[in-house]
Design a protein around this motif. Structure first.
Motif, short mmCIF file in Angstrom:
data_model
loop_
_atom_site.label_atom_id
_atom_site.label_comp_id
_atom_site.label_asym_id
_atom_site.label_seq_id
_atom_site.Cartn_x
_atom_site.Cartn_y
_atom_site.Cartn_z
N VAL A 80 0.88 -1.11 -0.05
CA VAL A 80 -0.01 0.16 -0.12
C VAL A 80 0.74 1.26 -0.13
N ALA A 81 1.94 1.28 0.55
CA ALA A 81 2.74 2.30 0.67
C ALA A 81 3.43 2.58 -0.85
N THR A 82 3.76 1.52 -1.41
CA THR A 82 4.26 1.63 -2.80
C THR A 82 3.02 2.37 -3.56
N THR A 83 1.96 1.95 -3.36
CA THR A 83 0.88 2.45 -4.18
C THR A 83 0.46 3.85 -4.03
N THR A 84 0.29 4.14 -2.83
CA THR A 84 0.13 5.65 -2.43
C THR A 84 1.17 6.65 -2.97
N VAL A 85 2.46 6.13 -2.58
CA VAL A 85 3.37 7.04 -3.17
C VAL A 85 3.69 7.14 -4.66
N GLY A 86 3.31 6.00 -5.26
CA GLY A 86 3.36 5.95 -6.72
C GLY A 86 2.23 6.76 -7.38
#
Length: 254
Positions: A80-86
Motif C-alpha cells: 500500500v505504501a508503494t501504491t500511494t507514493v506511486g
C-alpha cells in the motif's frame, strides 16, 4: 525437514494465489483513493504528499527487509505504501512537471525495465520465489515502486488522454489480465514473465477503479468520498488478510 530448513526454503513474499491477486487489486485501488485524498482532498499538493508517503514507504520497506519471515500484514502495508507514493509521484511528474501522461509512462516503463534488467544481471533471476535475501528484496521493492508509479500514469493516460474513460479503462485492463490468466493455464510462457506482466497491469486497473469511485459524476465517476472509499478498501483488505489463506512462496518452486 526441520524448522530451520523450512524457514530457509521459504521466500519473504507471498505465494501467488487467487487471494494474492484479490488483495493486490484492492491495494492498488486504495493507493489511488488514498493518494488523491491526501494530495487533493486535504490540498497538500503532489510534492508534499509524495514526501509524506515516501517516508512511510522507507519505514515499511526497512521493516519488511528486517523481518525474518513472510508477515502478511507488514507485506501488504508495504505494498500500500508503494501504491500511494506511486500515485502522488506519477501525478507530480505528469501534471506539476508537465511531461504529460505519455512522457511519464514512457519514462517509468524505461525505469521499470532497467530495474528488472539490473536485478537479473546481479542475481540471475527476477522470480519472486528468490526473494529471501536483503539484496533480492531491495531489487524487488524498487521494481515494485516503479511498477506502481507506471501503473498510475498508464491508467490516467488510458482513461483521460486516449479518452476511454474509467469504465473503458477497467474493461481494457481487465481483459488484458484475463488474457494473462489464460496464458498461465494454457501455455508454457514463463511464469515469471506472466507474473510481472500481471503485477504491472493490476496497478492501472486499480487506478481507473479508484478514479471511477471518487471522481465527479460529470467526469464519469461515482463521486464517492475519497476518505470513505479508502476506509472501505482498508476494511476489505483487513478482512481478506484475516480470512483468506496466505502462505510464503517456496524458494525454487518455479
Amino acid at each position: 525437514m526441520n524448522s530451520n530448513d523450512t524457514r530457509r526454503s521459504l521466500s519473504k513474499v507471498p505465494a501467488i494465489t487467487l487471494a494474492f491477486w484479490v488483495i493486490k487489486v484492492a491495494a492498488t485501488t486504495l493507493g489511488e483513493t488514498g493518494g488523491d485524498a491526501l494530495s487533493m482532498s486535504m490540498q497538500l499538493g503532489y510534492l508534499l504528499s509524495t514526501a509524506i508517503f515516501a517516508v512511510v514507504f522507507i519505514i515499511a520497506v526497512s521493516a519488511q527487509i528486517r523481518a525474518r519471515t513472510y508477515q502478511p500484514t507488514l507485506y501488504w502495508l508495504t505494498i500500500v505504501a508503494t501504491t500511494t507514493v506511486g500515485t502522488t509521484l506519477a501525478d507530480f511528474a505528469d501534471r506539476s512537471l508537465g511531461i504529460g501522461y505519455a512522457g511519464g509512462t514512457s519514462l517509468l516503463l524505461f525505469l521499470l525495465l532497467a530495474s528488472l534488467a539490473v536485478w537479473y544481471k546481479s542475481l540471475g533471476t527476477v522470480s519472486v520465489e528468490s526473494v529471501a535475501t536483503a539484496k533480492a528484496e531491495m531489487f524487488y521493492w524498487v521494481t515494485i515502486m516503479f511498477s506502481q508509479t507506471l501503473g498510475t500514469a498508464l491508467g490516467d493516460w488510458t482513461a483521460d488522454t486516449i479518452g476511454l474513460g474509467y469504465v473503458g479503462g477497467m474493461l481494457v485492463f481487465g481483459s488484458l489480465l484475463a488474457l494473462l490468466a489464460a496464458a498461465y493455464y494454457w501455455t508454457n510462457i514463463s511464469r515469471t514473465l506472466l507474473f510481472w506482466a500481471a503485477f504491472i497491469l493490476t496497478r492501472p486497473l486499480g487506478a481507473v477503479v479508484g478514479d471511477f469511485l471518487d471522481k465527479p459524476v460529470q467526469s464519469g465517476g461515482l463521486a464517492m468520498s475519497r476518505f470513505g472509499a479508502s476506509a472501505a478498501l482498508v476494511t476489505f483488505m483487513v478482512l481478506c488478510i484475516a480470512f483468506l489463506p496466505q502462505r510464503a512462496a517456496v524458494r525454487g518452486s518455479h
